[in-house]
Design an enzyme around this catalytic site. Structure first.
Site, PDB file in Angstrom:
ATOM      1  N   HIS A 166       1.595   9.273  -1.085  1.00  0.00           N
ATOM      2  CA  HIS A 166       1.636   8.573   0.206  1.00  0.00           C
ATOM      3  C   HIS A 166       3.063   8.498   0.759  1.00  0.00           C
ATOM      4  CE1 HIS A 166      -2.378   7.794  -0.906  1.00  0.00           C
ATOM      5  NE2 HIS A 166      -2.220   6.619  -1.482  1.00  0.00           N
ATOM      6  N   ASP A 201      -4.908  13.131   1.109  1.00  0.00           N
ATOM      7  CA  ASP A 201      -4.031  11.984   0.908  1.00  0.00           C
ATOM      8  C   ASP A 201      -4.413  11.052   2.048  1.00  0.00           C
ATOM      9  OD1 ASP A 201      -1.922  10.135   1.364  1.00  0.00           O
ATOM     10  OD2 ASP A 201      -0.633  11.368   0.103  1.00  0.00           O
ATOM     11  N   HIS A 202      -5.065   9.939   1.740  1.00  0.00           N
ATOM     12  CA  HIS A 202      -5.668   9.176   2.844  1.00  0.00           C
ATOM     13  C   HIS A 202      -4.623   8.602   3.796  1.00  0.00           C
ATOM     14  CE1 HIS A 202      -5.024   5.522   0.408  1.00  0.00           C
ATOM     15  NE2 HIS A 202      -5.228   4.826   1.507  1.00  0.00           N
TER      16      HIS A 202
HETATM   17  C1  BG6 Z   1      -4.441   4.415  -3.314  1.00  0.00           C
HETATM   18  C2  BG6 Z   1      -3.882   3.874  -4.599  1.00  0.00           C
HETATM   19  O1  BG6 Z   1      -4.169   5.781  -3.187  1.00  0.00           O
HETATM   20  O2  BG6 Z   1      -3.841   3.712  -2.231  1.00  0.00           O
HETATM   21  C3  BG6 Z   1      -4.121   2.388  -4.714  1.00  0.00           C
HETATM   22  O3  BG6 Z   1      -4.494   4.553  -5.693  1.00  0.00           O
HETATM   23  C4  BG6 Z   1      -3.585   1.667  -3.503  1.00  0.00           C
HETATM   24  O4  BG6 Z   1      -3.502   1.863  -5.893  1.00  0.00           O
HETATM   25  C5  BG6 Z   1      -4.111   2.323  -2.231  1.00  0.00           C
HETATM   26  O5  BG6 Z   1      -4.008   0.320  -3.562  1.00  0.00           O
HETATM   27  C6  BG6 Z   1      -3.433   1.739  -1.000  1.00  0.00           C
HETATM   28  O6  BG6 Z   1      -4.090   2.213   0.143  1.00  0.00           O
HETATM   29  P1  BG6 Z   1      -4.076   1.382   1.483  1.00  0.00           P
HETATM   30  O7  BG6 Z   1      -4.818   2.248   2.449  1.00  0.00           O
HETATM   31  O8  BG6 Z   1      -4.765   0.086   1.193  1.00  0.00           O
HETATM   32  O9  BG6 Z   1      -2.640   1.182   1.840  1.00  0.00           O
END
Ligand code: BG6
Length: 512
Positions: free
Chosen positions: A263, A200-201
Site C-alpha cells: 500500500h 492492491d486495494h
Molecule cells: C490490508 C491489511 O491489506 O489493509 C490489513 O492486510 C489492514 O492489516 C488493511 O488493516 C487496511 O486497509 P484499509 O482499507 O482499512 O486502510
C-alpha cells in the site's frame, strides 16, 4: 451521505448525477473464487459483488463458483453469500441463484476436474460464454499451486479470441524478492502477464487515484511538486484497530510486509512519478516503476539509523482499554513481529534529490487515517516581528485518503485585529460535499475493472519486484536483529525513536 434535496440542485453539473459507474457493466462471466469460505470473500468480495448488482453493473449472465475446503452444498454457499452481502438490490437474489460451490482440496486433481465440468455447465445454462476470472483469495502459500493446477487442467487459456481468462491475485505477493520471483515463475507457467491482475486495494481507493488528478489535471501544483519547493513528504497509514482475529496471519507478515511493501509503495509511486503521456495501464505503470526504481536502497547502516520498528503494548485506544500485541489471540507471547514501522526514504532522481520521504504505519495508533502530506519549504525571510508569526507552520498540501476523503491546503493568514499577526489556516476540499456521493468501495472498483479488462490500477510484476527491492534489505537487517524492536503504548503515535527520526533534522510528524 447524499442529501436528496441538494442533489436536485446540482443535477446539471454533477457528473455523478446518474449514479457512480452507471456506464460500465460486467460482460458474461464465471468468477471462480478460491478461498470462498474465508474472511476476505465474505468481508470484501461478496459485498463488492452485491454493490455492483445494486448499481446494475452485473450482467444477468454472471455467475460465481466458490471453491474451498469447507464442506458446503450449493444451497449453503448461496445462503452464506446472501448473509455476508444481503444488500444487492432487486436482482441480487436471482444472480446468487446461479452460484455454485465445490468443496475440495487444491492439491487434488479432482477439484479442478469438477471445476471444468461446472464451468462448461454454466456456459450452457447461464450463458457465461467461456469467459472466466479466477480470484485467488486463499492463504498466499497456495497461490502458485492453484495457478499451476489451472494450467495443468487446461483451464488457463481462452478457447477463442473473443473470450477471456483472467487471474486475480491478492497481496502479499511473495515474502521477499526471491519468493515473489518464484511465485511469478509458477504463475507464468500457466498465465501470460496480460491475464494477471495483482490486487492492491489501495489503488482502488478513489482518493489514491486523486493524487493523479490533482497533479496532472491542474496547472497549479505540478510546477511546485519538486525539490525546489518541497521540503519533505510524509506518508501516514495509521490504524486504530489491532490485529483483530488475524493474529496468526499477522505473525507471518508484520507491518512492513502487510502495509509498506504494497500500500505505501503504491501511494509513494503515484506521489513521486513523472507525468505519464496517457492515463492507461502502460502509461501509469511505466512511470510508477521508474519512480520506485529511483528510491535509494537501504544499507545495513541506513536501516540502523533511518528505520524504526516497534510493537504495541497494552493501552487505551478511542476510550477503550486494549491488550498488547503479545496478548492477542494467535500471537506468540514472545513475538518480535513489528506492528509499527517508520522510515526515511531518499529518492535519487532529478525531481526529488535531497527531499526525504518519511513513512509511518502502525496498528493501535490513536486514529484511523491515511494521508500524504507535501510540506513546503519555509519562506526565505519572515518579515513579521517576533511573536507575530509564532507557531506559523510551513505550507502543506494534505491529500486525505481516508477518512473524510479530500484535500487540505494549510497556509498562513492574517489574524483579524490591529497587529500584523499571522496564523496557519486551512482550505478544504471534501469529496462528500463536492460530489454528494461516497467514493466507491475499493474492491468494487477493482473487481469491475478486472471484469472489463482494465489493468491500469493493478500491479505489474516489475512494480512488485521494485517494492521488494526497497523492503528486502530492511527485512534482512531485522532478521539479524538490527535495529532492535521498540515498544509503544497502544493509543499513541508510536515509539520515541519515530519522533527522533524527524526531530534530528528539525522536523516533526504532522498530527493528522
Ligand atoms: C490490508 C491489511 O491489506 O489493509 C490489513 O492486510 C489492514 O492489516 C488493511 O488493516 C487496511 O486497509 P484499509 O482499507 O482499512 O486502510
Amino acid at each position: 451521505m447524499s442529501d436528496p434535496a441538494a442533489a436536485t440542485v446540482i443535477d446539471a453539473t454533477n457528473p455523478l448525477a446518474a449514479g457512480l459507474e452507471a456506464d460500465r457493466h460486467s460482460p458474461p462471466l464465471a468468477l471462480v473464487v478460491f478461498g470462498a469460505s474465508g474472511d476476505l470473500a465474505s468481508r470484501k468480495i461478496f459485498p463488492a459483488l452485491a454493490s455492483l448488482s445494486r448499481r446494475r453493473a452485473l450482467s444477468s449472465t454472471f455467475a460465481v463458483i466458490g471453491v474451498a475446503r469447507s464442506p458446503l452444498t450449493d444451497e449453503q454457499f448461496r445462503d452464506h453469500v446472501l448473509e455476508s452481502a444481503p444488500d444487492g438490490g432487486p436482482e441480487w437474489k436471482s444472480i446468487v441463484g446461479h452460484f455454485r460451490y465445490i468443496a475440495g482440496d487444491y492439491a487434488h486433481p479432482d477439484t479442478f476436474d469438477q471445476l471444468k465440468v461446472q464451468l462448461s455447465e454454466l456456459d450452457d445454462r447461464v450463458g457465461t460464454a467461456g469467459n472466466r476470472m479466477y480470484y485467488l483469495a486463499t492463504i498466499p502459500a497456495l497461490f502458485g499451486e492453484v495457478a499451476k493446477a489451472l494450467g495443468q487442467h487446461d483451464l488457463s487459456r481462452p478457447k477463442s479470441d473473443d473470450t477471456f481468462i483472467r487471474l486475480v491475485i491478492e497481496k502479499p505477493y511473495g515474502r521477499n524478492l526471491e519468493s515473489a520471483t518464484e511465485l511469478d515463475q509458477a504463475v507464468h507457467e500457466a498465465f501470460d502477464e496480460d491475464q494477471i491482475y495483482r490486487i492492491d486495494h489501495y489503488m482502488g481507493k478513489e482518493t489514491v487515484q486523486n493524487v493523479l488528478a490533482l497533479r496532472f489535471a491542474n496547472a497549479t501544483f505540478e510546477p511546485i511538486w519538486n525539490r525546489r519547493y518541497i521540503d519533505h513528504i510524509q506518508i501516514t497509514v495509521a490504524e486504530s484497530l489491532g490485529v483483530e482475529h488475524r493474529g496468526g496471519f499477522y505473525e507471518t507478515a508484520g507491518a512492513l510486509r502487510d502495509i509498506v511493501q504494497n500500500h505505501v509503495m503504491q501511494v509513494l509511486a503515484l506521489t513521486l512519478m513523472e507525468p505519464p503521456a496517457t492515463i492507461d495501464s502502460q502509461g501509469i505503470r511505466d512511470e510508477k516503476v521508474k519512480a520506485l526504481r529511483a528510491v535509494e536502497v537501504f544499507t545495513p547502516e541506513l536501516v540502523a539509523s533511518e528505520v524504526v520498528r516497534a510493537q504495541y503494548e497494552a493501552g487505551w485506544v478511542e476510550g477503550r482499554e486494549v491488550p498488547g500485541y503479545r496478548e492477542e489471540e494467535g500471537v506468540d507471547p514472545h513475538s518480535t513481529t513489528e506492528t509499527f514501522v517508520a522510515m526515511r526514504l531518499l529518492v535519487d532522481n532529478w525531481r526529488w534529490a535531497g527531499v526525504p520521504v518519511y513513512v509511518r504505519t502502525g496498528k493501535r495508533l490513536p486514529k484511523r487515517v491515511t494521508e500524504v502530506a507535501m510540506q513546503f519549504q519555509r519562506v526565505p525571510h519572515l518579515p513579521f516581528a517576533g511573536s507575530l508569526a509564532e507557531g506559523l507552520e510551513p505550507n502543506t498540501i494534505v491529500l486525505r485518503v481516508q477518512p473524510d476523503e479530500g484535500i487540505t491546503f494549510r497556509f498562513g493568514a492574517m489574524v483579524p485585529g490591529h497587529t500584523f499577526q499571522v496564523r496557519t489556516v486551512s482550505m478544504d476540499f471534501s469529496y462528500a460535499s463536492a460530489f454528494l456521493e461516497q467514493p466507491l468501495d475499493a474492491y468494487e472498483r477493482l473487481l469491475l475493472d478486472a471484469m472489463v479488462g482494465d489493468s491500469t490500477l493493478f500491479i505489474r510484476t516489475d512494480e512488485v519486484d521494485q517494492a521488494w527491492r526497497i523492503v528486502d534489505p530492511v527485512l534482512e537487517s531485522w532478521a539479524a536483529g538490527h535495529p532492535p524492536l521498540s515498544g509503544y503504548q497502544a493509543g499513541t503515535w508510536g515509539p520515541k525513536e519515530a519522533s527522533q527520526l524527524l526531530e534530528r533534522n528539525g522536523r516533526q510528524w504532522r498530527k493528522p
